[in-house]
Every structure is written in C-alpha cells, then in structure tokens.
Design a protein around this motif. Structure first.
Motif, mmCIF file in Angstrom:
data_model
loop_
_atom_site.group_PDB
_atom_site.id
_atom_site.type_symbol
_atom_site.label_atom_id
_atom_site.label_comp_id
_atom_site.label_asym_id
_atom_site.label_seq_id
_atom_site.Cartn_x
_atom_site.Cartn_y
_atom_site.Cartn_z
ATOM 1 N N GLY A 40 2.831 -1.868 3.462
ATOM 2 C CA GLY A 40 2.302 -1.652 2.126
ATOM 3 C C GLY A 40 2.607 -2.723 1.103
ATOM 4 O O GLY A 40 2.517 -2.471 -0.106
ATOM 5 N N SER A 41 2.966 -3.905 1.546
ATOM 6 C CA SER A 41 3.284 -4.994 0.614
ATOM 7 C C SER A 41 2.103 -5.955 0.480
ATOM 8 O O SER A 41 1.252 -6.049 1.370
ATOM 9 C CB SER A 41 4.513 -5.770 1.099
ATOM 10 O OG SER A 41 5.629 -4.927 1.222
ATOM 11 N N GLU A 42 2.075 -6.687 -0.650
ATOM 12 C CA GLU A 42 1.071 -7.723 -0.857
ATOM 13 C C GLU A 42 1.652 -9.062 -0.396
ATOM 14 O O GLU A 42 2.802 -9.390 -0.705
ATOM 15 C CB GLU A 42 0.682 -7.819 -2.328
ATOM 16 C CG GLU A 42 -0.014 -6.587 -2.868
ATOM 17 C CD GLU A 42 -0.372 -6.740 -4.330
ATOM 18 O OE1 GLU A 42 -0.318 -7.895 -4.826
ATOM 19 O OE2 GLU A 42 -0.678 -5.734 -4.979
ATOM 20 N N VAL A 43 0.849 -9.822 0.339
ATOM 21 C CA VAL A 43 1.319 -11.095 0.884
ATOM 22 C C VAL A 43 0.386 -12.221 0.459
ATOM 23 O O VAL A 43 -0.836 -12.084 0.521
ATOM 24 C CB VAL A 43 1.386 -11.054 2.424
ATOM 25 C CG1 VAL A 43 1.944 -12.365 2.971
ATOM 26 C CG2 VAL A 43 2.227 -9.883 2.894
ATOM 27 N N SER A 44 0.972 -13.337 0.001
ATOM 28 C CA SER A 44 0.176 -14.530 -0.316
ATOM 29 C C SER A 44 0.901 -15.761 0.205
ATOM 30 O O SER A 44 2.125 -15.758 0.379
ATOM 31 C CB SER A 44 -0.062 -14.642 -1.827
ATOM 32 O OG SER A 44 1.173 -14.772 -2.518
#
Length: 421
Positions: free
Chosen positions: A404-408
């Motif tokens: 559920g994390s945002e990754v960039s």
C-alpha cells in the motif's frame, strides 16, 4: 759441535712425526658420507622453502589487494561526500542570496538596514563565525580541526599515525617492524636468525656446525643425521606454519579493525555535518522569522554512499547489503524492507520462501520465482527474488506497492522514494 747435535735431534723428531700411522687420523677427516642423502635433504629443504615462499607471496597479494580495494572504496566515498557537500553549499548559497535580495527589495527602509545586514552576514559562507560559514568550514577537508578534515586525514596513507597509514604500513614488507616485514623476513633464508635461515643452514653440508656438515665430516652417523635433520625439518615446518598463521591473523585483524573504525568515522562525520547544517539553517531561519516573518522551503540533504538510495517517508535508509539494479529493477534486502514497511515476516527453509503480512495483506514470495502472490493472486515479476552476497533481495517496487505504499524513482539521483503515509 753442540749445534750439530741439536740439529740432528730436531730432524729425528720430525722423522718421528712423519711416521704416525694413518689409522691414528681423526675420523672427521676420513668420513665416508652418502652424497645421495646430502642431495635428498637439500631437495627436501628447497621444496619446503618454495612452498612457504609461495604461501607468503599469495598471502601478501591477498592482503595487498584487500587494502587497495578498501582504499579505493573509502576514497571514493570521500569524493562522493565532497561532491554532495559542495553541491549543497552552492544550493544553499544561491537560495539564501536570492532570498536576501528579495527581502532587501521588500524592506528597503533604514529601519531594516541592521536586520538585513545581520541576515546577509549569517548567510555568507565566507563571513567568519556566520551560520553558513560554520557549515562551510565544517565541510572543508583543508580546514584544520573541521569535521571533514579529521576524516580526510585518517584515510590518508601518507599522514603519519593515521588509521590508513598504520594499515598501509602493516602490509608493507619494507616497513621495519610491520607484520609483513616480520613475515617476509621469517620466510627469507638469507635473513640472519630467521626460521628459514635456520632450516637452510641445518640442511647445508657446507655450513659449519650444521647437522649435514657434521654428517659430511663424519661427526654424525647416517642414522643420527637422518633422525636429527628429519626432526628439524618437521618441527621447522610447524614453526613456519605457526608464523604464517600468526601473520595472516594479524593482517586480517588490522584489515577488519581499520574498516570498522574508518566506516564508523565516516558515518560520524556525516552525522556531524548534517547536524551542523541543521543548526546553521535553524539559526538563519530564526533570524529571518524574527525580523521578516515566515521561512523558506529548503530541500533536505541526503548523504549515502550506496550507488542506489532508498528514502522512506523522507528518511534515508541504510542496509548491510546495498540495493542493486537488476535489469532495471531495484532490489533491496528482503527482511529490512519488509520490517521497515511494517510487515511481519516468516521464512520457510524447505520452500526457501517468505510470507509477509501487514493488516489484511499477505504476500508470498519464493527465492528464484517470478510468480509471487498477494492475497493468493499471482503478481508476476520481471526479475525474481534472489541471493546477492548471501542476502535475500526483492524488487522494492513490488513489495512497496503490495503493502500500500507509493513508489517513485529518480533516475538522475538513483534514488527510490517510498511514501507510506
């Protein structure tokens, strides 16, 4: 007449000496020795010398290669630190100077002159005792007593008594008293008093007083000589091995301790630099707010010596096994990333698989497989979880997004940013 009689008496004495029977000559001068035994012992010694000289050369190369590798690594890290700090100082100087000019335009009256001058001094990296000057000098490796100067001198092999100087000299066979110097001399048959010198001489039939010399001269029987030289060479090899073991252990201990101490010093240097940066910026922003109100948005400084950095919720992560890039996929240590993202993991040795759970999410991942599952649903990977230097590495994007994390990904900075909030 008396002189004639004396001469005759002396001649008679000489005649008496000349007729001593050959059987009365000491055996030392009439020895009948086996040249084959002499050659056998000589060959045996030469094989022993070649063996341990070869071991010495291998040990020296291994130790020297380890030194050179760490020397290159730590100096590469210093260059990275230099570059990051130089870029950051330029960034801060430009940002704050632009801010000063903006404030000067807004507060051009004489009532703000002193406040503007005070602010200008604090943001000037060349103004002695100013806030930014403290940060700049702390970063300057040429500024004696600065945080960075201490690190730079300790990794300098030419700086007397530094950690790297000591490490370098321990590996130097020409540095008197060093471990490698002692090791080299003990393996050298020409170094008086060394173990190899002792064995060489005992095996040499021409070395006065040696075992094989006594045999050649008839002072030892063949059986006595064989028994004695055999014990000398067997015990001597044990001594040589002991000398080698002690030297290698000492070199490895020096390597281990130096790496630990310099790595710790590097990390301490980074912490002090970042702390000084925070203090300097706090002082500048406090002054700005006091006289002009508000503040500035300043980018954080991340200092990492890994080729790939991972930042979670603004915090730079450190891993025992650094992240790696495999075919465009960043892999990170499995346990460290799972635990940092709040998952509980369990390992199945038989299957060589891991199950991670967080809230209502369950991830199943098997080493070598590109078919993990999330809550039972297959989620194919481009590259599998795999071992890198004995550490289980997993694709960071898959793990983060599954939890559920945002990754960039920032290509220029080679940095993965993860937001869990």
């Amino acid at each position: 007449m008396k002189n004639t009689m004396l001469t005759m008496a002396l001649l008679a004495g000489f005649a008496a000496v000349s007729v001593i029977p050959a059987s009365a000559v000491p055996q030392a001068y009439a020895a009948n020795y086996d040249k084959a035994l002499i050659q056998e012992v000589n060959d045996r010694y030469e094989r022993l010398e070649a063996k341990y000289r070869g071991m010495y050369e291998e040990d020296k190369k291994k130790s020297t290669d380890a030194y050179n590798a760490f020397y290159g690594q730590i100096h590469g890290e210093q260059r990275t630190l230099d570059k990051l700090l130089e870029e950051d100082l330029n960034y801060l100087t430009t940002l704050l100077d632009k801010d000063y000019k903006s404030l000067a335009e807004q507060y051009s009256g004489s009532s703000h002159r002193d406040a503007l001058n005070a602010y200008k001094r604090e943001i000037n990296p060349k103004y002695s005792s100013g806030a930014l000057w403290k940060y700049a000098t702390g970063n300057n490796e040429n500024y004696s007593s600065s945080t960075h100067w201490n690190f730079a001198t300790q990794i300098n092999e030419n700086y007397s008594s530094s950690l790297m100087w000591k490490y370098h000299n321990e590996n130097n066979p020409n540095y008197s008293g060093s471990t490698m110097w002692d090791f080299s001399n003990e393996m050298n048959p020409k170094y008086s008093g060394s173990k190899m010198w002792e064995l060489h001489n005992e095996s040499n039939e021409n070395y006065s007083g040696s075992t094989m010399s006594k045999y050649r001269l008839g002072n030892l029987s063949r059986a006595e000589a064989e028994e004695k030289i055999n014990k000398i060479l067997i015990d001597g090899e044990k001594d040589l091995q002991s000398i080698r073991d002690k030297a290698v252990a000492s070199l490895e201990n020096t390597e281990k301790n130096t790496i630990q101490e310099l790595t710790a010093l590097r990390d301490t240097t980074v912490k002090k630099v970042l702390s000084q940066r925070a203090d300097s910026l706090e002082g500048i922003m406090t002054l700005r707010k006091q006289h002009f109100g508000g503040g500035l948005e300043i980018k954080p400084l991340y200092i990492s010596f890994d080729a790939i950095k991972v930042i979670i919720d603004g915090e730079l992560q450190t891993f025992e096994q650094p992240p790696v890039n495999k075919d465009g996929n960043v892999l990170v240590p499995m346990r460290a990333i799972f635990e940092r993202l709040g998952a509980v993991i369990s390992w199945n040795e038989t299957e060589r698989s891991v199950t991670a759970t967080k809230g209502g999410t369950s991830i199943y991942l098997q080493i070598g497989s590109t078919q993990p599952t999330v809550n039972g649903t297959p989620k194919p990977l481009e590259v599998p979880a795999q071992l890198v230097n004995s550490s289980t590495m997993v694709p960071v994007r898959f793990i983060s997004e599954a939890l559920g994390s945002e990754v960039s990904w920032e290509q220029a900075a080679q940095t993965v940013y993860i937001k869990t909030k």
